[in-house]
Write a protein that holds these residues in place. Structure first.
Motif, mmCIF file in Angstrom:
data_model
loop_
_atom_site.group_PDB
_atom_site.id
_atom_site.type_symbol
_atom_site.label_atom_id
_atom_site.label_comp_id
_atom_site.label_asym_id
_atom_site.label_seq_id
_atom_site.Cartn_x
_atom_site.Cartn_y
_atom_site.Cartn_z
ATOM 1 N N ILE A 1 0.908 -1.186 0.141
ATOM 2 C CA ILE A 1 0.123 -0.013 0.081
ATOM 3 C C ILE A 1 0.886 1.188 0.107
ATOM 4 O O ILE A 1 1.494 1.443 1.022
ATOM 5 C CB ILE A 1 -0.913 0.105 1.229
ATOM 6 C CG1 ILE A 1 -1.919 -1.287 1.326
ATOM 7 C CG2 ILE A 1 -2.008 1.148 1.214
ATOM 8 C CD1 ILE A 1 -2.590 -1.416 2.454
ATOM 9 N N PHE A 2 0.837 2.006 -1.160
ATOM 10 C CA PHE A 2 1.661 3.057 -1.357
ATOM 11 C C PHE A 2 1.034 4.319 -0.935
ATOM 12 O O PHE A 2 -0.101 4.652 -1.421
ATOM 13 C CB PHE A 2 2.157 3.282 -2.729
ATOM 14 C CG PHE A 2 3.340 2.308 -3.011
ATOM 15 C CD1 PHE A 2 3.828 1.424 -2.177
ATOM 16 C CD2 PHE A 2 3.746 2.186 -4.504
ATOM 17 C CE1 PHE A 2 4.847 0.377 -2.685
ATOM 18 C CE2 PHE A 2 4.588 1.304 -4.846
ATOM 19 C CZ PHE A 2 5.369 0.330 -3.966
ATOM 20 N N GLY A 3 1.751 5.178 -0.029
ATOM 21 C CA GLY A 3 1.324 6.545 0.315
ATOM 22 C C GLY A 3 2.225 7.451 0.053
ATOM 23 O O GLY A 3 3.523 7.175 0.058
ATOM 24 N N GLY A 4 2.108 8.924 -0.173
ATOM 25 C CA GLY A 4 3.014 9.718 -0.585
ATOM 26 C C GLY A 4 3.682 9.683 -1.690
ATOM 27 O O GLY A 4 4.917 10.167 -2.003
ATOM 28 N N THR A 5 3.430 9.145 -2.851
ATOM 29 C CA THR A 5 3.837 9.015 -4.163
ATOM 30 C C THR A 5 3.907 10.673 -4.568
ATOM 31 O O THR A 5 4.802 10.960 -5.377
ATOM 32 C CB THR A 5 3.146 8.382 -5.034
ATOM 33 O OG1 THR A 5 3.383 6.731 -4.757
ATOM 34 C CG2 THR A 5 3.431 8.549 -6.657
ATOM 35 N N HIS A 6 2.778 11.149 -4.106
ATOM 36 C CA HIS A 6 2.759 12.760 -3.971
ATOM 37 C C HIS A 6 2.880 13.383 -2.691
ATOM 38 O O HIS A 6 1.695 13.116 -2.172
ATOM 39 C CB HIS A 6 1.616 13.317 -5.001
ATOM 40 C CG HIS A 6 1.711 12.763 -6.407
ATOM 41 N ND1 HIS A 6 0.862 12.088 -7.178
ATOM 42 C CD2 HIS A 6 2.847 12.886 -7.337
ATOM 43 C CE1 HIS A 6 1.177 11.788 -8.423
ATOM 44 N NE2 HIS A 6 2.390 12.170 -8.561
ATOM 45 N N GLY A 7 3.784 14.080 -2.352
ATOM 46 C CA GLY A 7 4.006 14.330 -0.899
ATOM 47 C C GLY A 7 3.014 15.342 -0.402
ATOM 48 O O GLY A 7 2.866 15.503 0.696
ATOM 49 N N ASN A 8 1.900 15.965 -1.204
ATOM 50 C CA ASN A 8 0.994 16.847 -0.752
ATOM 51 C C ASN A 8 -0.323 16.324 -1.085
ATOM 52 O O ASN A 8 -1.216 17.020 -0.908
ATOM 53 C CB ASN A 8 1.168 18.211 -1.428
ATOM 54 C CG ASN A 8 1.086 18.233 -3.062
ATOM 55 O OD1 ASN A 8 0.754 16.937 -3.522
ATOM 56 N ND2 ASN A 8 1.055 19.094 -3.724
ATOM 57 N N GLU A 9 -0.392 14.947 -1.012
ATOM 58 C CA GLU A 9 -1.827 14.477 -1.110
ATOM 59 C C GLU A 9 -1.746 13.648 0.025
ATOM 60 O O GLU A 9 -1.356 12.527 0.508
ATOM 61 C CB GLU A 9 -1.805 13.345 -2.374
ATOM 62 C CG GLU A 9 -1.736 14.364 -3.639
ATOM 63 C CD GLU A 9 -1.728 13.460 -4.875
ATOM 64 O OE1 GLU A 9 -1.852 12.283 -4.834
ATOM 65 O OE2 GLU A 9 -1.711 14.141 -5.932
ATOM 66 N N ASN B 1 7.692 8.484 -1.621
ATOM 67 C CA ASN B 1 8.445 9.738 -1.889
ATOM 68 C C ASN B 1 8.547 10.363 -0.316
ATOM 69 O O ASN B 1 8.134 11.424 -0.355
ATOM 70 C CB ASN B 1 7.914 10.581 -2.856
ATOM 71 C CG ASN B 1 8.768 11.490 -3.406
ATOM 72 O OD1 ASN B 1 9.694 11.907 -2.727
ATOM 73 N ND2 ASN B 1 8.573 12.128 -4.533
ATOM 74 N N PRO B 2 9.371 9.960 0.432
ATOM 75 C CA PRO B 2 9.749 10.538 1.751
ATOM 76 C C PRO B 2 10.125 11.991 1.732
ATOM 77 O O PRO B 2 9.631 12.901 2.523
ATOM 78 C CB PRO B 2 10.589 9.733 2.418
ATOM 79 C CG PRO B 2 11.219 8.711 1.557
ATOM 80 C CD PRO B 2 10.340 8.690 0.239
ATOM 81 N N LYS B 3 10.957 12.274 0.852
ATOM 82 C CA LYS B 3 11.429 13.858 0.953
ATOM 83 C C LYS B 3 10.262 14.781 0.681
ATOM 84 O O LYS B 3 10.378 15.830 1.082
ATOM 85 C CB LYS B 3 12.571 13.956 -0.103
ATOM 86 C CG LYS B 3 13.877 13.844 0.475
ATOM 87 C CD LYS B 3 15.081 14.337 -0.473
ATOM 88 C CE LYS B 3 16.526 13.934 0.295
ATOM 89 N NZ LYS B 3 17.429 14.524 -1.040
ATOM 90 N N ALA B 4 9.612 14.368 -0.531
ATOM 91 C CA ALA B 4 8.445 15.223 -0.993
ATOM 92 C C ALA B 4 7.474 15.027 0.330
ATOM 93 O O ALA B 4 6.627 16.405 0.403
ATOM 94 C CB ALA B 4 7.682 14.869 -2.247
ATOM 95 N N VAL B 5 6.953 14.303 0.754
ATOM 96 C CA VAL B 5 6.213 14.240 2.139
ATOM 97 C C VAL B 5 6.666 15.070 3.155
ATOM 98 O O VAL B 5 6.041 16.006 3.606
ATOM 99 C CB VAL B 5 6.110 12.672 2.736
ATOM 100 C CG1 VAL B 5 5.422 12.598 4.061
ATOM 101 C CG2 VAL B 5 5.369 11.790 1.670
ATOM 102 N N GLU B 6 8.173 15.141 3.486
ATOM 103 C CA GLU B 6 8.682 15.968 4.375
ATOM 104 C C GLU B 6 8.294 17.398 3.946
ATOM 105 O O GLU B 6 7.922 18.417 4.847
ATOM 106 C CB GLU B 6 10.122 15.746 4.497
ATOM 107 C CG GLU B 6 10.705 16.197 5.730
ATOM 108 C CD GLU B 6 12.369 15.937 5.629
ATOM 109 O OE1 GLU B 6 12.807 16.776 5.798
ATOM 110 O OE2 GLU B 6 12.546 14.726 5.200
ATOM 111 N N LYS B 7 8.580 17.700 2.784
ATOM 112 C CA LYS B 7 8.312 19.148 2.324
ATOM 113 C C LYS B 7 6.888 19.594 2.020
ATOM 114 O O LYS B 7 6.690 20.708 1.710
ATOM 115 C CB LYS B 7 9.217 19.439 1.156
ATOM 116 C CG LYS B 7 10.641 19.280 1.517
ATOM 117 C CD LYS B 7 11.627 20.167 0.408
ATOM 118 C CE LYS B 7 12.528 21.182 0.879
ATOM 119 N NZ LYS B 7 13.594 20.284 1.174
#
Ligand SMILES: CC(=O)N[C@@H](CC(=O)O)C(=O)O
Ligand SMILES: [Zn+2]
Length: 333
Positions: free
Chosen positions: A36-44, A74-80
């Motif tokens: 189960i993938f989450g944060g492929t796009h960090g602002n979703e 995409n942990p870096k995009a999630v962080e930002k």
């Protein structure tokens, strides 16, 4: 007519030529590994929130005999709290990016794609995960949507049917993105059975409880389906109505590439509703309207998706088609 008669042989030959394997019809291996993938796009944020939750509370998604692995892609995009750092992760799972060996100089998402491919793929191989559910949010008024990349994956069609039945009376649309030229190489595409879960409307960087709830139950119904399948339940032949992507439509733009009109109010929030020849699509500041001039009724979706301004996409046109799946059952009960 006996199957041994000459006419029977002819019939079998015809069936074989049509690519139908009668003996193995619908017999599929058990589902053993699911991601189960989450944060492929960090602002979703619904998928980010759910995956982070399930990393702590794995019991909620555990199913007997199945490894169910929640993962932030995409942990870096999630962080930002941004869609991506260097490039859109959900577009780079093509063979070239996955094999590029410019180590050190690679854009962050290309390196990340390679890492994800080695953990959950390799794409197209027998070692790839059985199912990947990739969780996304949209700013468009799409409700619950399942995204399919193939019109011939009986397992996925059956899973969509099961989820739709379980969700009712809440709607759950199925979007088919198979069209060459419109199709893109998604993160989930490394799995044998990839499914996108897209729920909206939700602004970027925001979590709404109603949207979160819908996403959570879609995932739970998907896991229930896999469990029933593994337990040996036979799913009879079925058909589902899907929206097949035809083409992207961009906003009207001026010579600088800036928008010269916006989505017309009668199209805003009308995802999955018919757009008929002559209906308004865009409106400019002087009140002038751009009308839909096609000949067929189409069904727009991803209407006014925030992430798609940079992709030059105001909405996508789809048509309704029916997909059918033969009966399926697990061959290793
Ligand atoms: C709004 C958004 O990110 N949508 C997804 C759709 C998909 O997963 O196929 C994307 O463009 O990658
Ligand atoms: Zn997304």
């Amino acid at each position: 007519m006996s199957i041994n008669s000459p006419a029977g042989e002819e019939l079998s030959a015809l069936i074989a030529a049509a690519g139908v394997n009668m003996a193995a019809s619908g017999s599929i291996p058990a589902i053993r590994r699911v991601a189960i993938f989450g944060g492929t796009h960090g602002n979703e944020l619904s998928g980010v929130f759910l995956v982070k939750h399930w990393l702590k509370h794995g019991g909620e998604i555990a199913r007997p005999g199945v490894e169910v692995r929640p993962f932030i892609t995409n942990p870096k995009a999630v962080e930002k709290c941004v869609r991506y750092i260097d490039t859109d992760l959900n577009r780079v799972f093509d063979s070239q990016s996955l094999s590029s060996d410019d180590v050190g100089k690679l854009p962050y998402e290309i390196a990340q794609a390679q890492k994800i491919n080695s953990l959950f793929g390799p794409k197209g191989s027998k070692d790839a995960y059985d199912v990947i559910l990739d969780l996304h949010n949209t700013t468009a008024h799409m409700g619950a949507t399942l995204i399919l990349e193939s019109s011939t994956d009986d397992f996925n069609i059956q899973m969509c049917k099961y989820i739709q039945k379980s969700m009712a009376p809440l709607p759950c649309a199925v979007l088919l993105i198979e069209q060459p030229g419109v199709k893109y190489e998604t993160t989930r595409s490394i799995a044998k059975h990839p499914i996108g879960v897209e729920v909206g409307p939700q602004p970027q960087g925001v979590i709404r409880a109603d949207i979160l709830y819908i996403m959570k139950i879609v995932v739970q119904y998907a896991l229930d389906f896999m469990q029933y399948f593994n337990e040996g339940i036979e799913f009879p032949p079925c058909s589902i109505e899907v929206y097949r992507v035809l083409e992207k439509i961009d906003y009207p733009r001026d010579d600088n590439g800036d928008l010269s009109a916006v989505i017309h109010p009668t199209l805003q929030d009308q995802d999955w509703k018919p757009l008929n020849p002559g209906d308004p699509m865009f409106i400019a500041m002087d009140g002038s309207i751009t009308y839909y001039e096609g000949e067929e009724t189409v069904y727009p979706t991803f209407v006014n998706e925030a992430a798609y301004y940079e992709k030059k996409q105001a909405f996508v046109k789809t048509e309704k088609v029916t997909l059918t799946a033969q009966s399926i059952h697990c061959n290793s009960v």
